[in-house]
Design a protein around this motif. Structure first.
Motif, short mmCIF file in Angstrom:
data_model
loop_
_atom_site.label_atom_id
_atom_site.label_comp_id
_atom_site.label_asym_id
_atom_site.label_seq_id
_atom_site.Cartn_x
_atom_site.Cartn_y
_atom_site.Cartn_z
N PRO A 205 -13.89 94.97 122.95
CA PRO A 205 -13.29 94.69 124.26
C PRO A 205 -14.16 95.26 125.37
N ASN A 206 -13.93 94.81 126.59
CA ASN A 206 -14.69 95.32 127.73
C ASN A 206 -14.26 96.75 128.04
N LYS A 207 -14.99 97.68 127.46
CA LYS A 207 -14.61 99.10 127.59
C LYS A 207 -15.88 99.95 127.63
N ILE A 208 -15.84 101.00 128.47
CA ILE A 208 -16.93 101.97 128.58
C ILE A 208 -16.36 103.34 128.23
N ARG A 209 -17.06 104.04 127.32
CA ARG A 209 -16.63 105.37 126.88
C ARG A 209 -17.75 106.38 127.15
N PHE A 210 -17.40 107.50 127.76
CA PHE A 210 -18.32 108.63 127.91
C PHE A 210 -17.90 109.69 126.91
N LEU A 211 -18.79 110.02 126.00
CA LEU A 211 -18.54 110.98 124.94
C LEU A 211 -19.44 112.19 125.16
N PHE A 212 -18.87 113.38 125.30
CA PHE A 212 -19.62 114.61 125.58
C PHE A 212 -19.62 115.49 124.33
N LEU A 213 -20.83 115.80 123.84
CA LEU A 213 -20.99 116.61 122.62
C LEU A 213 -21.67 117.93 122.94
N ASN A 240 -15.54 102.66 139.63
CA ASN A 240 -14.66 101.70 138.96
C ASN A 240 -13.23 101.90 139.43
N PRO A 241 -12.92 101.44 140.65
CA PRO A 241 -11.56 101.62 141.17
C PRO A 241 -10.56 100.61 140.59
N TYR A 242 -11.03 99.73 139.73
CA TYR A 242 -10.17 98.65 139.23
C TYR A 242 -9.34 99.07 138.02
N PHE A 243 -9.79 100.10 137.30
CA PHE A 243 -9.08 100.54 136.10
C PHE A 243 -9.01 102.07 136.10
N PRO A 244 -7.87 102.64 135.72
CA PRO A 244 -7.76 104.10 135.65
C PRO A 244 -8.54 104.65 134.46
N GLU A 253 -12.52 107.07 129.02
CA GLU A 253 -12.62 105.63 128.79
C GLU A 253 -12.15 104.84 130.00
N TRP A 254 -12.83 103.72 130.25
CA TRP A 254 -12.45 102.79 131.30
C TRP A 254 -12.58 101.36 130.78
N GLU A 255 -11.71 100.49 131.21
CA GLU A 255 -11.98 99.06 131.09
C GLU A 255 -12.93 98.67 132.22
N PHE A 256 -13.53 97.47 132.13
CA PHE A 256 -14.40 97.02 133.21
C PHE A 256 -14.40 95.51 133.30
N ILE A 257 -14.90 94.99 134.42
CA ILE A 257 -14.97 93.55 134.67
C ILE A 257 -16.38 93.07 134.32
N ASP A 258 -16.46 91.97 133.58
CA ASP A 258 -17.76 91.36 133.28
C ASP A 258 -18.23 90.60 134.51
N LEU A 259 -19.21 91.17 135.23
CA LEU A 259 -19.67 90.60 136.50
C LEU A 259 -21.05 89.96 136.36
N PRO A 260 -21.40 89.03 137.25
CA PRO A 260 -22.68 88.33 137.14
C PRO A 260 -23.91 89.24 137.11
N ASN A 261 -23.89 90.31 137.89
CA ASN A 261 -25.06 91.19 137.94
C ASN A 261 -24.81 92.54 137.30
N GLY A 262 -23.82 92.62 136.42
CA GLY A 262 -23.54 93.87 135.74
C GLY A 262 -22.49 94.69 136.45
N PHE A 263 -21.96 95.69 135.73
CA PHE A 263 -20.89 96.55 136.24
C PHE A 263 -21.30 98.01 136.04
N LEU A 299 -24.32 95.39 131.39
CA LEU A 299 -24.87 94.11 131.82
C LEU A 299 -24.27 92.91 131.09
N SER A 300 -23.40 93.16 130.12
CA SER A 300 -22.76 92.06 129.38
C SER A 300 -21.35 92.49 129.00
N ALA A 301 -20.54 91.52 128.62
CA ALA A 301 -19.22 91.83 128.09
C ALA A 301 -19.36 92.56 126.77
N GLY A 302 -18.39 93.42 126.44
CA GLY A 302 -18.41 94.16 125.19
C GLY A 302 -18.06 95.62 125.38
N SER A 303 -18.28 96.40 124.34
CA SER A 303 -17.93 97.83 124.36
C SER A 303 -19.18 98.70 124.37
#
Length: 317
Positions: A205-213, A240-244, A253-263, A299-303
């Motif tokens: 799914p369109n999701k971005i995760r920041f993992l801190f180790l 990313n004001p579109y998703f909490p 974690e955040w969801e994101f929008i698949d945009l023409p020039n990347g998100f 730059l593309s849809a996906g996780s």
């Protein structure tokens, strides 16, 4: 007799002056040495890339530039796919602060036909669009025709274009981490290189995760306050004001929008900077850890999983 010769000489000179004075003055200049810079022009599939205008070498402007041909530089064969229309996502207009929801942003995105490569008639700038995602990688070369008030020139092999495989994310060089005194903005250490890696799953799914180790690969727990933002400094939620943000036991974690020039397309308080903190009470060293990285873009849809491993810091058991 001498007087007659003198008058004749003057008449000849006057006639010569009239003849030379009537000679047509040519207008303008067109160089044989116009060129593109940079050459080669390097682009990646699916991304927008533009060259500089054609370097005119003193040629009188304005000039008109026309694409004559594009070939595969390695085989010499024509490359008609570079001037074929493909359907891509494009923006109808600029995204502003008024476009505060996913629905409003999506209203400014449409599917439209586009050419992978175009040449600007005025100035000759080369433009490569997102439609390059549909053509083969490799080396291409173009021929162009240039005309102005003086005449026309054909420039063969005017510019080489190197099309690289599609990249799925962007991340600026130079991530770093500092440490600082507990519960304070004092006692900062020197910057140390911060290892950051990105993994991508095009089926997720369109999701971005920041993992801190920590230095041993143990994840800090954002849901327990072990990863926080730094006051008014930049962070991904500002971009990313579109998703909490969702704080799990292992990641932000955040969801994101698949945009023409990347998100994302919005900046935070520090441009594209992500400033985070591991509070000292969660580290064996009893020091705040302050990881910083810039320019992450999907730059593309996906996780996407962005893994930040902090050297020199150990998570408390």
């Amino acid at each position: 007799m001498k007087k007659i010769l003198l008058i004749s000489s003057i008449s000849v000179l006057a006639l010569t002056g009239i003849l030379f004075g009537c000679k047509k003055v040519e207008k303008g200049f067109i160089s044989d040495y116009m060129y593109y810079s940079p050459n080669p022009l390097i682009a990646t599939q699916g991304n927008v890339t533009n060259s500089n205008a054609l370097e005119l070498d003193g040629t009188t402007g304005p000039v008109k530039v026309k694409l004559l041909a594009i070939r595969n530089a390695d085989t010499g064969q024509p490359a008609p796919e570079m001037t074929k229309e493909f359907t891509i996502k494009q923006f109808l207009g600029q995204i502003t602060s008024a476009d505060s929801t996913v629905a409003l942003v999506n209203k400014k995105i449409v599917l439209k036909p586009a050419l992978p490569l175009e040449i600007s008639e005025i100035g000759g700038r080369i433009s490569l669009s997102q439609a390059t995602a549909f053509v083969s990688t490799g080396n291409y070369v173009i021929d162009v025709e240039v005309s102005n008030i003086k005449g026309t020139r054909q420039i063969l092999n005017a510019c080489r274009i190197q099309l690289l495989p599609k990249t799925y994310f962007a991340l600026d060089a130079g991530p770093f981490v500092t440490t600082s005194d507990p519960d304070a903005e004092t006692g900062f250490s020197d910057r140390v290189n911060l290892p950051v890696t990105v993994t991508y799953d095009n089926k997720g799914p369109n999701k971005i995760r920041f993992l801190f180790l920590d230095k041993n690969g143990v994840a800090f727990d954002p849901s327990a306050g072990q990863v926080i933002t730094r006051g008014d400094r930049g962070n991904f939620s500002q971009m990313n004001p579109y998703f909490p943000v969702v704080r799990t036991t292992t990641a932000l974690e955040w969801e994101f929008i698949d945009l023409p020039n990347g998100f994302p397309i919005k900046d935070g308080n520090n441009g594209t900077g992500n400033y985070y903190r591991i509070p000292a009470r969660f580290t064996v060293e009893n020091r705040n850890a302050n990881p910083v990285f810039f320019g992450f873009k999907a730059l593309s849809a996906g996780s996407y999983t962005v893994t930040i491993q902090i050297p020199g810091i150990t998570k408390k058991p």
